[in-house]
Design a protein around this motif. Structure first.
Motif, mmCIF file in Angstrom:
data_model
loop_
_atom_site.group_PDB
_atom_site.id
_atom_site.type_symbol
_atom_site.label_atom_id
_atom_site.label_comp_id
_atom_site.label_asym_id
_atom_site.label_seq_id
_atom_site.Cartn_x
_atom_site.Cartn_y
_atom_site.Cartn_z
ATOM 1 N N LEU A 1 0.812 -1.211 0.000
ATOM 2 C CA LEU A 1 0.000 0.000 0.000
ATOM 3 C C LEU A 1 0.850 1.267 0.000
ATOM 4 C CD1 LEU A 1 -2.776 -1.059 2.555
ATOM 5 C CD2 LEU A 1 -3.035 -0.805 0.068
ATOM 6 N N GLY A 2 2.170 1.107 -0.004
ATOM 7 C CA GLY A 2 3.066 2.251 -0.030
ATOM 8 C C GLY A 2 3.261 2.918 1.315
ATOM 9 N N GLN A 3 2.911 2.226 2.421
ATOM 10 C CA GLN A 3 3.070 2.781 3.764
ATOM 11 C C GLN A 3 3.775 1.764 4.667
ATOM 12 O OE1 GLN A 3 -0.539 4.927 5.253
ATOM 13 N NE2 GLN A 3 -1.493 4.185 3.371
ATOM 14 N N PRO A 4 5.006 1.390 4.339
ATOM 15 C CA PRO A 4 5.703 0.354 5.115
ATOM 16 C C PRO A 4 5.918 0.729 6.571
ATOM 17 C CG PRO A 4 7.218 1.503 3.646
ATOM 18 C CD PRO A 4 5.841 1.923 3.251
ATOM 19 N N GLY A 5 6.016 2.021 6.842
ATOM 20 C CA GLY A 5 6.219 2.451 8.222
ATOM 21 C C GLY A 5 5.036 2.172 9.127
ATOM 22 N N ALA A 6 3.858 1.925 8.528
ATOM 23 C CA ALA A 6 2.657 1.664 9.333
ATOM 24 C C ALA A 6 2.622 0.242 9.875
ATOM 25 C CB ALA A 6 1.410 1.919 8.492
ATOM 26 N N ALA A 7 3.541 -0.613 9.439
ATOM 27 C CA ALA A 7 3.511 -2.021 9.852
ATOM 28 C C ALA A 7 3.637 -2.178 11.364
ATOM 29 C CB ALA A 7 4.620 -2.789 9.147
ATOM 30 N N SER A 8 4.557 -1.422 11.974
ATOM 31 C CA SER A 8 4.750 -1.552 13.424
ATOM 32 C C SER A 8 3.506 -1.134 14.188
ATOM 33 C CB SER A 8 5.955 -0.716 13.869
ATOM 34 O OG SER A 8 5.767 0.651 13.545
ATOM 35 N N LEU A 9 2.809 -0.095 13.701
ATOM 36 C CA LEU A 9 1.568 0.343 14.345
ATOM 37 C C LEU A 9 0.487 -0.730 14.230
ATOM 38 C CD1 LEU A 9 -0.304 2.445 15.639
ATOM 39 C CD2 LEU A 9 -0.762 3.322 13.329
ATOM 40 N N VAL A 10 0.358 -1.304 13.045
ATOM 41 C CA VAL A 10 -0.654 -2.337 12.810
ATOM 42 C C VAL A 10 -0.386 -3.561 13.682
ATOM 43 C CG1 VAL A 10 -1.585 -3.954 11.111
ATOM 44 C CG2 VAL A 10 -1.174 -1.566 10.472
ATOM 45 N N ILE A 11 0.869 -3.979 13.756
ATOM 46 C CA ILE A 11 1.221 -5.133 14.587
ATOM 47 C C ILE A 11 1.001 -4.828 16.059
ATOM 48 C CG2 ILE A 11 3.139 -6.608 15.312
ATOM 49 C CD1 ILE A 11 4.265 -6.272 12.454
ATOM 50 N N GLY A 12 1.294 -3.581 16.445
ATOM 51 C CA GLY A 12 1.132 -3.187 17.842
ATOM 52 C C GLY A 12 -0.303 -3.262 18.328
ATOM 53 N N VAL A 13 -1.263 -2.890 17.491
ATOM 54 C CA VAL A 13 -2.658 -2.893 17.937
ATOM 55 C C VAL A 13 -3.167 -4.316 18.151
ATOM 56 C CG1 VAL A 13 -3.171 -0.704 16.789
ATOM 57 C CG2 VAL A 13 -3.640 -2.852 15.588
ATOM 58 N N TYR A 14 -2.522 -5.299 17.528
ATOM 59 C CA TYR A 14 -2.890 -6.698 17.749
ATOM 60 C C TYR A 14 -2.692 -7.065 19.213
ATOM 61 C CZ TYR A 14 -3.244 -11.693 16.584
ATOM 62 O OH TYR A 14 -3.628 -13.003 16.500
ATOM 63 N N ALA A 15 -1.524 -6.729 19.740
ATOM 64 C CA ALA A 15 -1.234 -7.023 21.139
ATOM 65 C C ALA A 15 -2.057 -6.145 22.076
ATOM 66 C CB ALA A 15 0.262 -6.822 21.407
ATOM 67 N N VAL A 16 -2.338 -4.912 21.661
ATOM 68 C CA VAL A 16 -3.137 -4.017 22.500
ATOM 69 C C VAL A 16 -4.546 -4.575 22.705
ATOM 70 C CG1 VAL A 16 -4.230 -1.745 22.610
ATOM 71 C CG2 VAL A 16 -1.825 -1.943 21.951
ATOM 72 N N GLY A 17 -5.157 -5.068 21.622
ATOM 73 C CA GLY A 17 -6.493 -5.650 21.733
ATOM 74 C C GLY A 17 -6.508 -6.823 22.687
ATOM 75 N N SER A 18 -5.511 -7.680 22.583
ATOM 76 C CA SER A 18 -5.408 -8.833 23.465
ATOM 77 C C SER A 18 -5.190 -8.399 24.915
ATOM 78 C CB SER A 18 -4.255 -9.728 23.012
ATOM 79 O OG SER A 18 -4.051 -10.782 23.905
ATOM 80 N N PHE A 19 -4.333 -7.398 25.109
ATOM 81 C CA PHE A 19 -4.027 -6.912 26.460
ATOM 82 C C PHE A 19 -5.280 -6.381 27.160
ATOM 83 C CE2 PHE A 19 -2.965 -3.206 29.121
ATOM 84 C CZ PHE A 19 -2.159 -3.809 30.058
ATOM 85 N N ILE A 20 -6.035 -5.560 26.470
ATOM 86 C CA ILE A 20 -7.223 -4.944 27.061
ATOM 87 C C ILE A 20 -8.247 -6.003 27.467
ATOM 88 C CG2 ILE A 20 -9.217 -3.455 26.598
ATOM 89 C CD1 ILE A 20 -7.366 -1.764 24.808
ATOM 90 N N VAL A 21 -8.536 -6.919 26.559
ATOM 91 C CA VAL A 21 -9.539 -7.946 26.854
ATOM 92 C C VAL A 21 -9.047 -8.880 27.951
ATOM 93 C CG1 VAL A 21 -10.822 -9.891 25.892
ATOM 94 C CG2 VAL A 21 -10.521 -7.821 24.547
ATOM 95 N N GLY A 22 -7.754 -9.194 27.949
ATOM 96 C CA GLY A 22 -7.209 -10.066 28.991
ATOM 97 C C GLY A 22 -7.364 -9.479 30.378
ATOM 98 N N ILE A 23 -7.108 -8.186 30.518
ATOM 99 C CA ILE A 23 -7.267 -7.517 31.808
ATOM 100 C C ILE A 23 -8.725 -7.580 32.262
ATOM 101 C CG2 ILE A 23 -7.255 -5.255 32.923
ATOM 102 C CD1 ILE A 23 -4.518 -6.443 32.803
ATOM 103 N N ILE A 24 -9.649 -7.371 31.339
ATOM 104 C CA ILE A 24 -11.076 -7.392 31.681
ATOM 105 C C ILE A 24 -11.520 -8.798 32.082
ATOM 106 C CG2 ILE A 24 -13.423 -7.083 30.779
ATOM 107 C CD1 ILE A 24 -12.259 -4.877 28.959
ATOM 108 N N VAL A 25 -11.145 -9.788 31.279
ATOM 109 C CA VAL A 25 -11.553 -11.167 31.555
ATOM 110 C C VAL A 25 -10.999 -11.641 32.890
ATOM 111 C CG1 VAL A 25 -11.249 -13.573 30.802
ATOM 112 C CG2 VAL A 25 -11.871 -11.814 29.145
#
Length: 400
Positions: free
Chosen positions: A242-266
């Motif tokens: 997509l011509g935005q290689p720098g966005a990869a780290s942000l995209v990968i980061g939100v994967y762990a963020v979603g898991s972290f938030i739900v894990g704390i709640i559960v």
């Protein structure tokens, strides 16, 4: 309402071993990417960097359960001291070899020796189990550990790469090695919370992987690990396309963020559903949420889809480790936990390869078909194993 996380940390020694364990497990995320970053800069060849990193990761996946098996029989301190020392010295040799441009065989030899690194998450979870065995607090403790794992993957990889790029090629690996040495030493010195060594019933003297519940959970989590790796590899490929290689780290980061938030709640919820059912539901969520990844054609949609895909990860870990604690004889607990974490690591290695081949052959967006297939296999495995996962634990008497 009482904060369940405050409750578990009121237990004597809990804060100390949790903090030490967090520092000691940073190399899980830092070392593999640190090796790639260091060697790609010092030797200038990505194939070599990837091969050495894979040698370390796959060997550690096979060696760590054996180290944990010795821990169950001899105790944490007696095993962690030599295994950590071997790993730290091997990493030091590897760093030196890269800096001084030693022959390539020295890189592989030291990577093999460094694979003696013990499974710190298993050691810490064993200590939580010793404190809260069969109590409601144990689920909260496992939820905290899953959240800590996510933080390690969020912060560890970025820290390792950032240090190597900003300072010198070996900086990330040097920091990783220091964290392993300091964190493990702090954990070893906390004798009061070290789990007791328990005698093993004659019928349970083999490896924990021979137990059906461990086989089912480990096999399922191999494919869950493959989903993680596919998300990372595909995110890099799609953002580049997509011509935005720098966005990869942000995209990968939100994967762990979603898991972290739900894990704390559960972890804060008093769930009554049987653990095997909770595991099936969590993996079903993971499997279903792989489907939107197939149609994410912008960076924003990709980030959103990956965030949603991460919501089932921590609940899967929490219930998987809870089942291991419930079903595996206490004298084999550390090894049982390590096999599960090993399954995740093996899955990540296999998932990276499968996703890479699929992307090279069929295009960047088709990499997520690996996630869909892996999610289907993981869910089928757990559904077929419901009866076995619902059985009571076999007894394992304590040594007096």
């Amino acid at each position: 309402m009482t904060n369940p996380y405050a409750t578990i940390f009121r237990a004597p020694g809990a804060k100390g071993f949790a903090a030490a364990g967090f520092v000691a497990r940073l190399p899980i995320a830092m070392a593999p990417i640190g090796l790639v970053t260091m060697l790609s800069q010092t030797y200038g060849e990505y194939w070599l960097a990837g091969a050495v990193a894979a040698t370390f990761a796959l060997t550690n996946a096979l060696v760590a359960p054996q180290v944990s098996r010795l821990v169950d029989r001899l105790g944490q301190a007696r095993v962690l001291i030599p295994s950590t020392l071997v790993s730290v010295l091997a990493f030091a040799v590897l760093i030196t070899a890269a800096h001084l441009d030693w022959p390539i065989w020295t890189l592989f030899a030291s990577a093999l020796a460094a694979a003696a690194m013990p499974s710190i998450p298993a050691m810490v979870r064993a200590r939580w189990t010793e404190l809260f065995r069969d109590g409601p607090e144990l689920g909260t403790a496992f939820a905290f550990e899953s959240a800590a794992d996510e933080l390690v993957y969020i912060a560890g990889a970025s820290l390792s790469v950032g240090l190597s790029v900003a300072l010198f090629p070996e900086a990330g690996m040097l920091a990783s090695t220091l964290f392993l040495a300091i964190g493990s030493s702090a954990l070893i010195l906390q004798h009061a919370t070290e789990p007791k060594v328990r005698s093993i019933a004659r019928e349970h003297r083999g490896s924990a992987i021979l137990l059906r519940p461990v086989q089912i959970i480990t096999f399922a989590l191999i494919f869950v690990g493959a989903i993680f790796a596919t998300a990372e590899v595909s995110a890099v490929a799609i953002t580049r396309e997509l011509g935005q290689p720098g966005a990869a780290s942000l995209v990968i980061g939100v994967y762990a963020v979603g898991s972290f938030i739900v894990g704390i709640i559960v972890g804060a919820l008093p769930l009554k559903l049987p653990l095997q059912r909770q595991l099936a539901i969590a993996i079903a969520v993971i499997a279903v949420t792989t489907l939107p990844l197939l149609v994410a054609d912008t960076v924003a949609l990709l980030a959103l889809a990956i965030f949603v895909s991460g919501i089932g990860v921590s609940p899967t870990f929490i219930t998987a480790f809870g089942l291991i604690e419930r079903l595996v004889p206490q004298a084999m607990l550390t090894e049982g936990i390590t096999w599960v974490t090993t399954g995740i690591g093996i899955g990540m290695a296999l998932g990276s390869f499968a996703a890479g081949w699929t992307i090279d052959t069929f295009g960047a967006h088709n990499g997520f078909w690996v996630s869909v297939a892996a999610g289907t296999i993981a869910l089928t495995t757990v559904l077929l194993g419901q009866r076995v996962l619902g059985e009571p634990r076999a007894a394992s008497p304590e040594r007096g």
